[in-house]
Design a protein around this motif. Structure first.
Motif, PDB file in Angstrom:
ATOM      1  N   MET A 100       0.855  -1.196   0.000  1.00  0.00           N
ATOM      2  CA  MET A 100       0.000   0.000   0.000  1.00  0.00           C
ATOM      3  C   MET A 100       0.886   1.239   0.000  1.00  0.00           C
ATOM      4  O   MET A 100       1.836   1.333   0.784  1.00  0.00           O
ATOM      5  N   ASP A 101       0.585   2.172  -0.899  1.00  0.00           N
ATOM      6  CA  ASP A 101       1.446   3.339  -1.118  1.00  0.00           C
ATOM      7  C   ASP A 101       1.265   4.382  -0.011  1.00  0.00           C
ATOM      8  O   ASP A 101       0.759   5.473  -0.219  1.00  0.00           O
ATOM      9  N   ASN A 145      -2.784   7.861  -5.392  1.00  0.00           N
ATOM     10  CA  ASN A 145      -3.933   6.988  -5.634  1.00  0.00           C
ATOM     11  C   ASN A 145      -4.590   6.491  -4.352  1.00  0.00           C
ATOM     12  O   ASN A 145      -5.498   5.666  -4.386  1.00  0.00           O
ATOM     13  N   VAL A 146      -4.118   6.989  -3.226  1.00  0.00           N
ATOM     14  CA  VAL A 146      -4.668   6.579  -1.930  1.00  0.00           C
ATOM     15  C   VAL A 146      -5.795   7.536  -1.547  1.00  0.00           C
ATOM     16  O   VAL A 146      -5.624   8.752  -1.544  1.00  0.00           O
ATOM     17  N   GLU A 147      -6.938   6.950  -1.219  1.00  0.00           N
ATOM     18  CA  GLU A 147      -8.092   7.746  -0.792  1.00  0.00           C
ATOM     19  C   GLU A 147      -8.089   7.815   0.735  1.00  0.00           C
ATOM     20  O   GLU A 147      -8.112   6.784   1.415  1.00  0.00           O
ATOM     21  N   ARG A 160      -7.772   3.999   1.851  1.00  0.00           N
ATOM     22  CA  ARG A 160      -7.971   2.889   0.917  1.00  0.00           C
ATOM     23  C   ARG A 160      -7.184   3.162  -0.365  1.00  0.00           C
ATOM     24  O   ARG A 160      -7.145   4.291  -0.849  1.00  0.00           O
ATOM     25  N   GLU A 161      -6.573   2.120  -0.884  1.00  0.00           N
ATOM     26  CA  GLU A 161      -5.934   2.199  -2.202  1.00  0.00           C
ATOM     27  C   GLU A 161      -6.325   0.938  -2.969  1.00  0.00           C
ATOM     28  O   GLU A 161      -5.819  -0.150  -2.687  1.00  0.00           O
TER      29      GLU A 161
END
Length: 196
Positions: A100-101, A145-147, A160-161
């Motif tokens: 996960m980024d 791209n991580v919410e 979340r990603e």
């Protein structure tokens, strides 16, 4: 029926299993890497990340966990599980599963004695969610791209990603199963994509 595992090496396994069952899915306590192959999703529970990593290495789980992620299957990391998912850790040169980024700082809310509860707004989950923080980490940086789903006092505590969900707190320790239900929906969405 979706089948979701809880990595059962250490931590709040039973509580996560109960939460999954409340959401109407089959819950599996994963003690051997071979058990990952039958699952639609996986929860990495809270606990102690260093002890968890030792057990992951001892039982030769790491490659299997990375392969599970590479298949596009959803993973949900809570507290120590969030640390396992992160690509970067503050003060450490290497990550764990590292999918996960995000960059995570361990124990950023203090020690066990500094544990607390806070009401959080979690995007797409709840306006008021009673979150339990125990020696919690937090997300210091999140990739583009991580919410970001929730913050507490300016710190990112849920995100979340794609197929990955992570939070700093322990949703399994309360009787509100809405965050688990959100993950169950992620699993169902991922399953539906496989059949398209």
């Amino acid at each position: 029926m979706s089948k979701i595992g809880v990595l059962a090496l250490q931590g709040a396994v039973r509580e996560h299993m109960r939460s999954l069952e409340e959401c109407g899915v089959e819950a599996v306590a994963v003690k051997r890497k071979e058990e990952l192959t039958d699952l639609d999703g996986l929860i990495l529970p809270g606990g102690e990340s260093t002890a968890m990593r030792r057990l992951i290495d001892k039982y030769d789980f790491m490659d299997a966990l990375k392969a599970f992620a590479a298949e596009g299957k959803p993973m949900f990391g809570t507290c120590a599980g969030l640390i396992l998912l992160a690509k970067e850790l503050v003060g450490y040169d290497v990550s764990h599963i590292g999918v996960m980024d995000i960059k995570v700082e361990r124990n950023s809310f203090g020690r066990q004695v500094d544990s607390f509860e806070a009401d959080l707004t979690i995007k797409d989950v709840a306006e008021s969610f009673p979150a339990v923080f125990i020696r919690a980490p937090h997300i210091v940086e999140a990739g583009e791209n991580v919410e970001i789903l929730s913050k507490h006092n300016g710190r990112i505590v849920a995100a979340r990603e794609g197929q990955y969900l992570g939070c700093s707190f322990h949703p399994e320790l309360i009787d509100n199963h809405r965050l688990t239900a959100y993950f169950v929906e992620m699993v169902k969405e991922a399953e539906a994509k496989q059949f398209v």
